[in-house]
Design an enzyme around this catalytic site. Sequence first.
Site, PDB file in Angstrom:
ATOM      1  N   LYS A  98      21.436  -1.562 -21.048  1.00 10.44           N
ATOM      2  CA  LYS A  98      20.014  -1.265 -20.911  1.00 10.44           C
ATOM      3  C   LYS A  98      19.133  -2.313 -21.588  1.00 10.44           C
ATOM      4  CE  LYS A  98      18.143   2.032 -19.480  1.00 10.44           C
ATOM      5  NZ  LYS A  98      18.128   3.449 -19.870  1.00 10.44           N
ATOM      6  N   GLN A 147     -19.811  13.401 -37.887  1.00 11.92           N
ATOM      7  CA  GLN A 147     -18.827  12.709 -38.721  1.00 11.92           C
ATOM      8  C   GLN A 147     -17.526  12.489 -37.946  1.00 11.92           C
ATOM      9  OE1 GLN A 147     -18.580  13.291 -43.085  1.00 11.92           O
ATOM     10  NE2 GLN A 147     -16.782  14.504 -42.590  1.00 11.92           N
ATOM     11  N   TYR A 165     -29.416  14.974 -36.938  1.00 11.17           N
ATOM     12  CA  TYR A 165     -28.047  14.842 -37.434  1.00 11.17           C
ATOM     13  C   TYR A 165     -27.397  16.207 -37.634  1.00 11.17           C
ATOM     14  CZ  TYR A 165     -24.024  13.673 -40.298  1.00 11.17           C
ATOM     15  OH  TYR A 165     -22.753  13.550 -40.765  1.00 11.17           O
ATOM     16  N   GLU A 181       5.698   0.374 -21.241  1.00 10.87           N
ATOM     17  CA  GLU A 181       5.572   1.835 -21.177  1.00 10.87           C
ATOM     18  C   GLU A 181       4.560   2.339 -22.202  1.00 10.87           C
ATOM     19  OE1 GLU A 181       9.739   3.774 -20.348  1.00 10.87           O
ATOM     20  OE2 GLU A 181      10.017   1.871 -21.386  1.00 10.87           O
ATOM     21  N   THR A 218       0.899  -1.148   0.000  1.00 14.40           N
ATOM     22  CA  THR A 218       0.000   0.000   0.000  1.00 14.40           C
ATOM     23  C   THR A 218       0.939   1.200   0.000  1.00 14.40           C
ATOM     24  OG1 THR A 218      -0.103   0.097   2.413  1.00 14.40           O
ATOM     25  CG2 THR A 218      -1.804  -1.204   1.336  1.00 14.40           C
ATOM     26  N   HIS A 219       0.561   2.251  -0.713  1.00 12.80           N
ATOM     27  CA  HIS A 219       1.443   3.413  -0.906  1.00 12.80           C
ATOM     28  C   HIS A 219       2.781   3.006  -1.532  1.00 12.80           C
ATOM     29  CE1 HIS A 219      -1.322   5.457   1.964  1.00 12.80           C
ATOM     30  NE2 HIS A 219      -1.269   4.292   2.599  1.00 12.80           N
ATOM     31  N   SER A 256      19.357   0.060 -25.653  1.00 18.27           N
ATOM     32  CA  SER A 256      19.665   1.476 -25.822  1.00 18.27           C
ATOM     33  C   SER A 256      20.770   1.597 -26.851  1.00 18.27           C
ATOM     34  CB  SER A 256      20.125   2.060 -24.489  1.00 18.27           C
ATOM     35  OG  SER A 256      20.875   3.242 -24.714  1.00 18.27           O
TER      36      SER A 256
HETATM   37  N1  ARG Z   1     -19.967  11.055 -43.807  1.00 19.85           N
HETATM   38  C1  ARG Z   1     -21.129  11.374 -43.040  1.00 19.85           C
HETATM   39  C2  ARG Z   1     -20.894  11.016 -41.556  1.00 19.85           C
HETATM   40  O1  ARG Z   1     -20.079  10.214 -41.280  1.00 19.85           O
HETATM   41  C3  ARG Z   1     -22.305  10.630 -43.538  1.00 19.85           C
HETATM   42  C4  ARG Z   1     -23.618  11.291 -43.244  1.00 19.85           C
HETATM   43  C5  ARG Z   1     -23.782  12.511 -44.041  1.00 19.85           C
HETATM   44  N2  ARG Z   1     -25.059  13.073 -43.842  1.00 19.85           N
HETATM   45  C6  ARG Z   1     -25.371  14.351 -44.172  1.00 19.85           C
HETATM   46  N3  ARG Z   1     -26.549  14.745 -43.905  1.00 19.85           N
HETATM   47  N4  ARG Z   1     -24.495  15.109 -44.750  1.00 19.85           N
HETATM   48  O2  ARG Z   1     -21.515  11.567 -40.666  1.00 19.85           O
END
Ligand code: ARG
Length: 460
Positions: free
Chosen positions: A280, A319, A314, A287, A152-153, A274
Amino acid sequence: MWGGRFDEGPAAVMREINASIAFDKRLWRQDLAGSRAHIDMLEAQAIVSPEDAARIREGLDTIAQEFEERGVAEDPDLEDIHMHVEHRLAELIGPAAGRLHTARSRNDQVATDFRLWVREAIDAVDAALARFQSALVTRAAEHAETVMPGFTHLQSAQPVTLGHHLMAYYEMARRDRRRFADARARLNECPLGAAALAGTGFPIDREATAEALGFDGPSANSLDAVSDRDFALDYLFAATATALHLSRLAEEFVIWASQPFGFVALPDAYSTGSSIMPQKRNPDAAELVRGHAGRIAGALQALIVTMKGLPLAYAKDLQNDKPPVFEAHDMLGLSLAAMTGMVETVDFDAARMRAAAEAGHATATDLADWLVREAGLPFREAHHATGAAVRRADELGLSLAQLPIEELQAIDGRITDAVHGVLTVDASVASRDSYGGTAPGQVRARIAEARARLEAEGKA
Ligand code: ARG
């Protein structure tokens, strides 16, 4: 594609900022699968004729073959993978290609493709985590009785077994797998048919496309279906949790491989030399696993911030959902493979571990507990007497177990010879036999359960 409304083509910078093909070409298999399910449904619903549907299917097969053999040739004018497929389809089969996009939008298309991709990614990670678990269980079984200091620690605290220590990571991986499984269950609703945002007037069959693509059913709200990416956030959080766990083991390997510790010799296969210091042997793979965890957590953060405050439905910000997920997935795959390889092949120095456990007075708690149990001291007094014993042992350069009985009795007259039965690291470890404790019997029982689970999954 939208030439009907526009007089001028896009500015060069618009083309460049708009294009996602460089990364979303990774979705080509999912995009073709989605299109196949969609055209089968359009035909079954008599929205597209059997002749056109047959031509489209053939075209999609040809494209699959081309992409398989030559990869996706990027055309910056064609923006994304969906346009690449549609364009190639038109080249191959002519105007009938245009019917594939009936009752569909790129918005529900990309939401579907990406869900399919993440679902496969989850399955791949789950398999990799199972291999990691198997490696841990195998090494833990070899070392169910190997004594090492528990910390611990990062200070020697109480002796534990190496098997117990390794099985701690097995448990973490078990929860990681459950997190991915939860994410998969929530993800598995099909957006296809949500169209641009509001659904469609065509008489589509969303149950059919959902089933064809292996989803549990269609998503219930078209606005939500095209615009949320919480499934990707779920994936990234599960990936981050896993990466954090791997980074802890990686860090322990780095510490254990350092000369003052010398608990392990990391295999040549996962180390580098190294260019200037010939002695080394650097734990680079460990890492990098430690470092990758930072980038995976960063990918989660990137998508969190992308989603914050986005109005329905959307927006093109979405994207940007894919690069962090792709990057995190690649780094997690490498991290899991590297850690599994290291666990399988690392050379544990049991003698060094035991010596470190003995040198650190790790059985001091056992002495205090003995004074309480056998000599009737209140714990606080026992703690004080034990502290004096530790100081005396240090003065004489001895371990607690080596301290002569006269020395102990000078500290507290109630101590008898019997105390030596609890001062060795083996006695200490054996005594911690509570459920989930470090006693070899407990560790063996947990290992047997773990093996049975892996076997039941067919993953042992
Ligand atoms: N390349 C776009 C994306 O990955 C596809 C959808 C595009 N839709 C639009 N309404 N422009 O989001």
